[in-house]
Design a protein around this motif. Structure first.
Motif, PDB file in Angstrom:
ATOM      1  N   VAL A  68      12.732 -16.443   0.824  1.00  0.00           N
ATOM      2  CA  VAL A  68      11.399 -15.865   0.661  1.00  0.00           C
ATOM      3  C   VAL A  68      11.585 -14.448   0.135  1.00  0.00           C
ATOM      4  O   VAL A  68      12.297 -13.645   0.747  1.00  0.00           O
ATOM      5  CB  VAL A  68      10.626 -15.849   1.989  1.00  0.00           C
ATOM      6  CG1 VAL A  68       9.302 -15.111   1.819  1.00  0.00           C
ATOM      7  CG2 VAL A  68      10.386 -17.275   2.476  1.00  0.00           C
ATOM      8  N   TYR A  69      10.950 -14.167  -0.978  1.00  0.00           N
ATOM      9  CA  TYR A  69      11.068 -12.859  -1.616  1.00  0.00           C
ATOM     10  C   TYR A  69       9.815 -12.044  -1.317  1.00  0.00           C
ATOM     11  O   TYR A  69       8.697 -12.513  -1.559  1.00  0.00           O
ATOM     12  CB  TYR A  69      11.237 -13.013  -3.123  1.00  0.00           C
ATOM     13  CG  TYR A  69      12.615 -13.467  -3.521  1.00  0.00           C
ATOM     14  CD1 TYR A  69      13.058 -14.759  -3.247  1.00  0.00           C
ATOM     15  CD2 TYR A  69      13.495 -12.596  -4.162  1.00  0.00           C
ATOM     16  CE1 TYR A  69      14.336 -15.171  -3.594  1.00  0.00           C
ATOM     17  CE2 TYR A  69      14.773 -12.997  -4.519  1.00  0.00           C
ATOM     18  CZ  TYR A  69      15.185 -14.286  -4.237  1.00  0.00           C
ATOM     19  OH  TYR A  69      16.454 -14.696  -4.577  1.00  0.00           O
ATOM     20  N   SER A  70      10.036 -10.831  -0.826  1.00  0.00           N
ATOM     21  CA  SER A  70       8.930  -9.948  -0.477  1.00  0.00           C
ATOM     22  C   SER A  70       9.062  -8.632  -1.223  1.00  0.00           C
ATOM     23  O   SER A  70      10.174  -8.133  -1.404  1.00  0.00           O
ATOM     24  CB  SER A  70       8.920  -9.663   1.021  1.00  0.00           C
ATOM     25  OG  SER A  70       8.778 -10.844   1.777  1.00  0.00           O
ATOM     26  N   CYS A  71       7.933  -8.092  -1.615  1.00  0.00           N
ATOM     27  CA  CYS A  71       7.956  -6.752  -2.196  1.00  0.00           C
ATOM     28  C   CYS A  71       7.532  -5.740  -1.149  1.00  0.00           C
ATOM     29  O   CYS A  71       6.861  -6.090  -0.156  1.00  0.00           O
ATOM     30  CB  CYS A  71       7.085  -6.656  -3.438  1.00  0.00           C
ATOM     31  SG  CYS A  71       5.320  -6.793  -3.153  1.00  0.00           S
ATOM     32  N   ALA A  72       7.937  -4.510  -1.367  1.00  0.00           N
ATOM     33  CA  ALA A  72       7.666  -3.446  -0.413  1.00  0.00           C
ATOM     34  C   ALA A  72       7.428  -2.150  -1.154  1.00  0.00           C
ATOM     35  O   ALA A  72       7.933  -1.957  -2.269  1.00  0.00           O
ATOM     36  CB  ALA A  72       8.826  -3.298   0.561  1.00  0.00           C
ATOM     37  N   ALA A  73       6.669  -1.272  -0.535  1.00  0.00           N
ATOM     38  CA  ALA A  73       6.304   0.005  -1.144  1.00  0.00           C
ATOM     39  C   ALA A  73       6.724   1.163  -0.248  1.00  0.00           C
ATOM     40  O   ALA A  73       6.531   1.127   0.969  1.00  0.00           O
ATOM     41  CB  ALA A  73       4.791   0.065  -1.389  1.00  0.00           C
ATOM     42  N   ASP A  74       7.283   2.174  -0.890  1.00  0.00           N
ATOM     43  CA  ASP A  74       7.755   3.373  -0.196  1.00  0.00           C
ATOM     44  C   ASP A  74       7.112   4.592  -0.843  1.00  0.00           C
ATOM     45  O   ASP A  74       7.326   4.850  -2.029  1.00  0.00           O
ATOM     46  CB  ASP A  74       9.273   3.457  -0.283  1.00  0.00           C
ATOM     47  CG  ASP A  74       9.815   4.816   0.128  1.00  0.00           C
ATOM     48  OD1 ASP A  74      10.878   5.211  -0.391  1.00  0.00           O
ATOM     49  OD2 ASP A  74       9.172   5.487   0.963  1.00  0.00           O
ATOM     50  N   LEU A  75       6.343   5.332  -0.060  1.00  0.00           N
ATOM     51  CA  LEU A  75       5.648   6.509  -0.588  1.00  0.00           C
ATOM     52  C   LEU A  75       6.460   7.791  -0.414  1.00  0.00           C
ATOM     53  O   LEU A  75       6.188   8.801  -1.060  1.00  0.00           O
ATOM     54  CB  LEU A  75       4.291   6.660   0.111  1.00  0.00           C
ATOM     55  CG  LEU A  75       3.342   7.727  -0.401  1.00  0.00           C
ATOM     56  CD1 LEU A  75       3.007   7.507  -1.877  1.00  0.00           C
ATOM     57  CD2 LEU A  75       2.083   7.765   0.440  1.00  0.00           C
ATOM     58  N   ARG A  76       7.478   7.749   0.423  1.00  0.00           N
ATOM     59  CA  ARG A  76       8.125   8.994   0.843  1.00  0.00           C
ATOM     60  C   ARG A  76       9.407   9.328   0.087  1.00  0.00           C
ATOM     61  O   ARG A  76       9.753  10.501  -0.043  1.00  0.00           O
ATOM     62  CB  ARG A  76       8.453   8.894   2.337  1.00  0.00           C
ATOM     63  CG  ARG A  76       7.235   8.635   3.202  1.00  0.00           C
ATOM     64  CD  ARG A  76       7.641   8.305   4.625  1.00  0.00           C
ATOM     65  NE  ARG A  76       6.472   7.930   5.440  1.00  0.00           N
ATOM     66  CZ  ARG A  76       6.566   7.343   6.610  1.00  0.00           C
ATOM     67  NH1 ARG A  76       7.750   7.060   7.130  1.00  0.00           N
ATOM     68  NH2 ARG A  76       5.475   7.032   7.279  1.00  0.00           N
TER      69      ARG A  76
END
Length: 123
Positions: free
Chosen positions: A91-99
């Motif tokens: 299962v491939y998931s995307c993720a977001a990093d603001l810092r």
């Protein structure tokens, strides 16, 4: 936090290609660094690739270098997967990093996650 939705997974044969896409619901993905992770049954989540917001610098885990390419535009991040192997099944998931300033290989550095899309590669 930002809501992320992945698409593009499926069942393919070894050697085939897939293109995953991840969009932020109702907004741009700027100024987030974006990452792709994967998790196969019975294994821990694994970093696949990341791309920065500011200069689109990229990072790949060794097992996908030369086969996968991450890219982005204002609204989506993509993972082009070529020469797929059965061991890419996950299962491939995307993720977001603001810092962060650069794409991180550590899941703990990301604040928002999508629910994932299944990629299955048959031999």
């Amino acid at each position: 936090q930002v809501q992320l939705v992945e698409s593009g997974g499926g069942l393919v044969k070894a050697g085939d290609s897939l293109r995953l896409s991840c969009a932020a619901s109702g907004r741009s993905i700027d100024p987030y660094n974006m990452g792709w992770f994967r998790q196969a049954p019975g294994t821990e989540r694994e970093f696949v690739s990341g791309i920065s917001w500011k200069n689109s610098s990229t990072l790949y885990t060794d097992s996908v270098k030369g086969r996968f390419t991450i890219s982005r535009d204002n609204h989506r991040v993509y993972l082009q997967m070529n020469s797929l192997k059965p061991e890419d099944t996950a299962v491939y998931s995307c993720a977001a990093d603001l810092r962060g300033r650069n794409p991180s290989p550590y899941a703990g550095d990301y604040q928002s996650w999508g629910r994932g899309t299944q990629v299955t590669v048959s031999s």
